[in-house]
Design an enzyme around this catalytic site. Structure first.
Site, PDB file in Angstrom:
ATOM      1  N   HIS A  99       0.887  -1.167   0.000  1.00  0.00           N
ATOM      2  CA  HIS A  99       0.000   0.000   0.000  1.00  0.00           C
ATOM      3  C   HIS A  99       0.925   1.218   0.000  1.00  0.00           C
ATOM      4  O   HIS A  99       2.012   1.164   0.574  1.00  0.00           O
ATOM      5  CB  HIS A  99      -0.834  -0.051   1.281  1.00  0.00           C
ATOM      6  CG  HIS A  99      -1.892   1.007   1.406  1.00  0.00           C
ATOM      7  ND1 HIS A  99      -1.605   2.306   1.748  1.00  0.00           N
ATOM      8  CD2 HIS A  99      -3.236   0.957   1.250  1.00  0.00           C
ATOM      9  CE1 HIS A  99      -2.727   3.002   1.803  1.00  0.00           C
ATOM     10  NE2 HIS A  99      -3.735   2.207   1.504  1.00  0.00           N
ATOM     11  N   ASP A 137       3.650  -4.136   7.857  1.00  0.00           N
ATOM     12  CA  ASP A 137       2.410  -3.383   7.733  1.00  0.00           C
ATOM     13  C   ASP A 137       1.288  -4.413   7.861  1.00  0.00           C
ATOM     14  O   ASP A 137       0.976  -5.121   6.911  1.00  0.00           O
ATOM     15  CB  ASP A 137       2.357  -2.667   6.381  1.00  0.00           C
ATOM     16  CG  ASP A 137       1.000  -1.990   6.155  1.00  0.00           C
ATOM     17  OD1 ASP A 137       0.112  -2.100   7.036  1.00  0.00           O
ATOM     18  OD2 ASP A 137       0.831  -1.381   5.081  1.00  0.00           O
ATOM     19  N   GLN A 188      -3.983  -5.090   7.176  1.00  0.00           N
ATOM     20  CA  GLN A 188      -4.997  -6.037   6.688  1.00  0.00           C
ATOM     21  C   GLN A 188      -4.832  -7.409   7.341  1.00  0.00           C
ATOM     22  O   GLN A 188      -5.506  -8.363   6.955  1.00  0.00           O
ATOM     23  CB  GLN A 188      -4.895  -6.196   5.153  1.00  0.00           C
ATOM     24  CG  GLN A 188      -5.095  -4.921   4.372  1.00  0.00           C
ATOM     25  CD  GLN A 188      -6.556  -4.494   4.272  1.00  0.00           C
ATOM     26  OE1 GLN A 188      -7.462  -5.186   4.730  1.00  0.00           O
ATOM     27  NE2 GLN A 188      -6.792  -3.340   3.673  1.00  0.00           N
ATOM     28  N   LYS A 242     -10.108  -0.649  10.432  1.00  0.00           N
ATOM     29  CA  LYS A 242     -10.276  -1.859   9.621  1.00  0.00           C
ATOM     30  C   LYS A 242     -10.584  -3.074  10.485  1.00  0.00           C
ATOM     31  O   LYS A 242     -10.732  -4.179   9.988  1.00  0.00           O
ATOM     32  CB  LYS A 242      -9.010  -2.121   8.805  1.00  0.00           C
ATOM     33  CG  LYS A 242      -8.759  -1.062   7.725  1.00  0.00           C
ATOM     34  CD  LYS A 242      -7.608  -1.454   6.845  1.00  0.00           C
ATOM     35  CE  LYS A 242      -7.023  -0.306   6.081  1.00  0.00           C
ATOM     36  NZ  LYS A 242      -7.864   0.184   4.978  1.00  0.00           N
ATOM     37  N   CYS A 261      -4.693   2.460  -3.670  1.00  0.00           N
ATOM     38  CA  CYS A 261      -3.438   2.966  -3.084  1.00  0.00           C
ATOM     39  C   CYS A 261      -2.303   1.967  -3.252  1.00  0.00           C
ATOM     40  O   CYS A 261      -1.452   1.829  -2.374  1.00  0.00           O
ATOM     41  CB  CYS A 261      -3.596   3.317  -1.613  1.00  0.00           C
ATOM     42  SG  CYS A 261      -4.758   4.644  -1.320  1.00  0.00           S
TER      43      CYS A 261
HETATM   44  C1  LIG Z   1      -2.058  -2.690   3.657  1.00  0.00           C
HETATM   45  C2  LIG Z   1      -2.461  -1.327   4.118  1.00  0.00           C
HETATM   46  N1  LIG Z   1      -1.545  -0.526   4.664  1.00  0.00           N
HETATM   47  C3  LIG Z   1      -1.861   0.700   5.114  1.00  0.00           C
HETATM   48  C4  LIG Z   1      -3.135   1.202   5.002  1.00  0.00           C
HETATM   49  C5  LIG Z   1      -3.403   2.593   5.477  1.00  0.00           C
HETATM   50  O1  LIG Z   1      -4.255   2.621   6.563  1.00  0.00           O
HETATM   51  P1  LIG Z   1      -4.726   4.037   7.100  1.00  0.00           P
HETATM   52  O2  LIG Z   1      -5.393   4.706   5.940  1.00  0.00           O
HETATM   53  O3  LIG Z   1      -5.673   3.737   8.208  1.00  0.00           O
HETATM   54  O4  LIG Z   1      -3.509   4.764   7.542  1.00  0.00           O
HETATM   55  C6  LIG Z   1      -4.121   0.396   4.422  1.00  0.00           C
HETATM   56  C7  LIG Z   1      -5.524   0.845   4.277  1.00  0.00           C
HETATM   57  O5  LIG Z   1      -5.950   1.643   3.503  1.00  0.00           O
HETATM   58  C8  LIG Z   1      -3.773  -0.886   3.968  1.00  0.00           C
HETATM   59  O6  LIG Z   1      -4.681  -1.678   3.382  1.00  0.00           O
END
Ligand SMILES: Cc1ncc(COP(=O)(O)O)c(C=O)c1O
Lengths: 153, 422
Positions: B137, B214, B217, B240, B380
């Site tokens: 992401h 990270d 998910q 999430k 993203c």
């Molecule tokens: C794998 C992953 N990393 C990071 C994020 C970013 O999360 P947040 O928007 O809550 O910072 C997301 C979600 O959009 C994600 O799916």
């Protein structure tokens, strides 16, 4: 959700058979626009002769709304007087920002009238405007119109 | 529904008022939990109870409300710590979201690069390397990329196979003695891949690099134990995992948090302040400048309790079934190509796909007219899109409240899409 209002026959027809597509020479101004939320892209060129848009050519990837809108743009402004083209740009932008309240004038906007329904879908307005933004920017780059304050984008 | 499922999905659904919502005249089929999950009444009630009866700033006053608020906030920290197997609540830092958690780490590196006497593990120079993967992401890519641009370090990445898995063939070359840190996605948000962690973690350790995940998910969907994973840091996000927006989590080993320079500075993170200089509080306070999201922490704790009551093994089993069902039904639709693993092994119930000749925006619009909410776009994860030669995908994602019936509704709505664009 009234889908027929959004996906009018005219729009689907322009999407399936886009007019004027392809990048052509000569051109004085070229603009590349991206919709950062969905990744739609367009590269658009204008060739200006005197006070006329002598050719508008483009390549794009995107959804039906953004592709059909570029095709309709081509039909409306290709060969048009620059002032008329700018007037249509203004009219179409206002229509898109009207949140479904706008009244489209078929005399001036022709097929673009079909996009009236799109203005009810805020998430899709950007799709409909992508090509038009590129057109505006390309005219500036071609020095066919004065640079707007605050830059082109 | 599924006889084998260990979750009582019908009674779970009763806790989520939004699932009764109508979109036009259709009942909502929410298949966008990977973007944000819905919240059970238990979470909203806990936040409301706190707000209505105990609201106060924390750690600043001696009155009863302040003490209740501090207990609630620190209690949430302890709950999260035990949920992920952290040895101490002090290893849990509350942030705004995953993105901020990751920036907190990358800014520790960046600040160390300009501070005298910084821990050498955080000091990056030209010639040093940072490793991510091609399936990140943007939240776990852009901060590292920017850090490398600013310090002169080199960003490297592990590629993706055609099947949507990490390509570990050249792992030993990509992660090498120049590598200072490896940060990779635990469960990929576009592809749905659950990455095997042990080989990468072992290699990072072998070359003396820091390694983090990270897990945005992952924590919502599978059992996660930081000790078992053997990593140094992990980021995830409240919204999430049935919790509210506005709260994220960075877990890192206590020893590492001690060695890291702070990210944001100001109130609540200090030990003592004069006009000339400041000494910092110990972690986690060192990383929580300003008034934190207290009500959100309370909501997050309620979400964790909810997930614990379901049992994360049961959640995983339920989603494995959903993934299998989604893959099977989608594969059977004419013109659908799945992007990501096509078998329900080592993947979650997040499935991206293309429908031939129809842009995902249009797919999403027509699905919405049937009450089916999916995500469309690049999610993203633009580099992943580029890897698979697409500008966007349609993505359906399930969670604890998702039924096979909702997946069936999506699949029949795809027929409608094909009719409109025939
Ligand atoms: C794998 C992953 N990393 C990071 C994020 C970013 O999360 P947040 O928007 O809550 O910072 C997301 C979600 O959009 C994600 O799916």
């Amino acid at each position: 959700m009234d889908l027929d209002e959004l996906y009018q026959e005219v729009i689907l027809d322009h999407y399936k058979r886009p007019r004027g597509v392809g990048l052509r020479e000569p051109f004085e101004g070229e603009s590349h626009q991206v919709n950062p939320t969905c990744g739609d892209e367009i590269t658009l060129r204008v060739h200006v002769e005197g006070d006329t848009v002598a050719d508008l050519s483009y390549e794009n990837v995107g959804c039906s709304i953004s592709k059909a809108s570029a095709s309709v743009l081509y039909e409306l402004v290709n060969g048009a007087n620059i002032d008329d083209a700018l007037a249509r740009l203004k009219e179409f932008t206002a229509l898109m920002n009207s949140r479904g309240q706008g009244e489209a004038d078929e005399e001036t906007l022709e097929d673009a009238v079909a996009f009236t329904g799109v203005s009810k879908y805020p998430m899709r307005v950007k799709c409909a405007l992508l090509g038009w933004m590129a057109f505006k920017d390309a005219l500036v780059r071609a020095e066919a119109v004065p640079t707007p304050e605050g830059g082109a984008e | 529904m599924e006889a084998a499922s260990k979750l009582d999905v019908e009674s779970i659904r009763a806790d989520f008022p939004i699932l009764q919502r109508k979109i036009g005249d259709k009942t909502l089929a929410y298949l966008d939990s990977a973007a944000t999950s819905q919240r059970p009444v238990q979470v909203t009630d806990a936040m409301r109870q706190f707000t209505d009866y105990s609201n106060a700033n924390i750690s600043r006053s001696v009155h009863t409300l302040a003490s209740e608020a501090t207990d609630a906030y620190e209690g949430a920290r302890a709950k999260v710590a035990s949920f992920i197997g952290a040895i101490s609540p002090d290893e849990v830092v509350f942030t705004k979201n995953s993105t901020e958690s990751i920036n907190l780490i990358t800014y520790a590196f960046q600040n160390a690069a300009v501070e005298r006497g910084a821990d050498p593990r955080f000091v990056l120079k030209p010639g040093d390397e940072v490793v991510v993967t091609e399936m990140e992401h943007h939240a776990n890519l852009v901060p590292w990329q920017q850090l490398c641009l600013r310090t002169g370090a080199t960003l490297r990445w592990i590629g993706i196979t055609e099947e949507g898995r990490l390509d570990l063939d050249d792992l030993d070359e990509v992660v090498n003695e120049r590598t200072k840190v490896v940060s990779f996605v635990h469960v990929a948000n576009l592809l749905g891949t659950v990455n095997p962690t042990s080989q990468i973690v072992a290699r990072a350790k072998a070359v003396g690099a820091l390694v983090g995940l990270d897990s945005s998910q992952a924590v919502p969907h599978i059992p996660v134990d930081v000790a078992e994973l053997g990593v140094d840091f992990m980021a995830f996000t409240g919204h999430k995992m049935l919790g509210p927006t506005g709260i994220g989590i960075l877990w890192a080993k206590a020893e590492l948090l001690d060695a890291m320079p702070p990210f944001l500075t100001g109130g609540s993170m200090i030990e003592t302040v004069t006009m000339e200089r400041t000494t910092f509080a110990k972690a986690p306070a060192k990383f929580e400048a300003g008034t934190p999201p207290v009500a959100e922490a309370v909501g997050l704790a309620a979400a964790v309790e909810y997930l614990e009551a379901l049992g994360m093994e049961n959640v995983r089993a339920h989603e494995k079934e959903l993934a299998g069902y989604m893959l099977e039904k989608l594969e059977a639709v004419d013109g659908v190509t799945i992007i990501g693993p096509r078998v329900p092994i080592g993947r979650g119930a997040t499935v991206s796909f293309e429908l031939e000749g129809v842009h995902p925006h249009d797919v999403g619009q027509i699905l919405d007219s049937e009450g089916v909410a999916v995500r469309v776009g690049h999610h993203c994860a633009k580099p992943t899109c580029i890897r698979f030669g697409v500008t966007a995908t349609t993505r359906a994602s399930g969670y604890v409240y998702t039924t096979t019936d909702e997946i069936d509704r999506m699949v029949s709505a795809l027929d409608k899409v094909r009719k409109v664009f025939a």
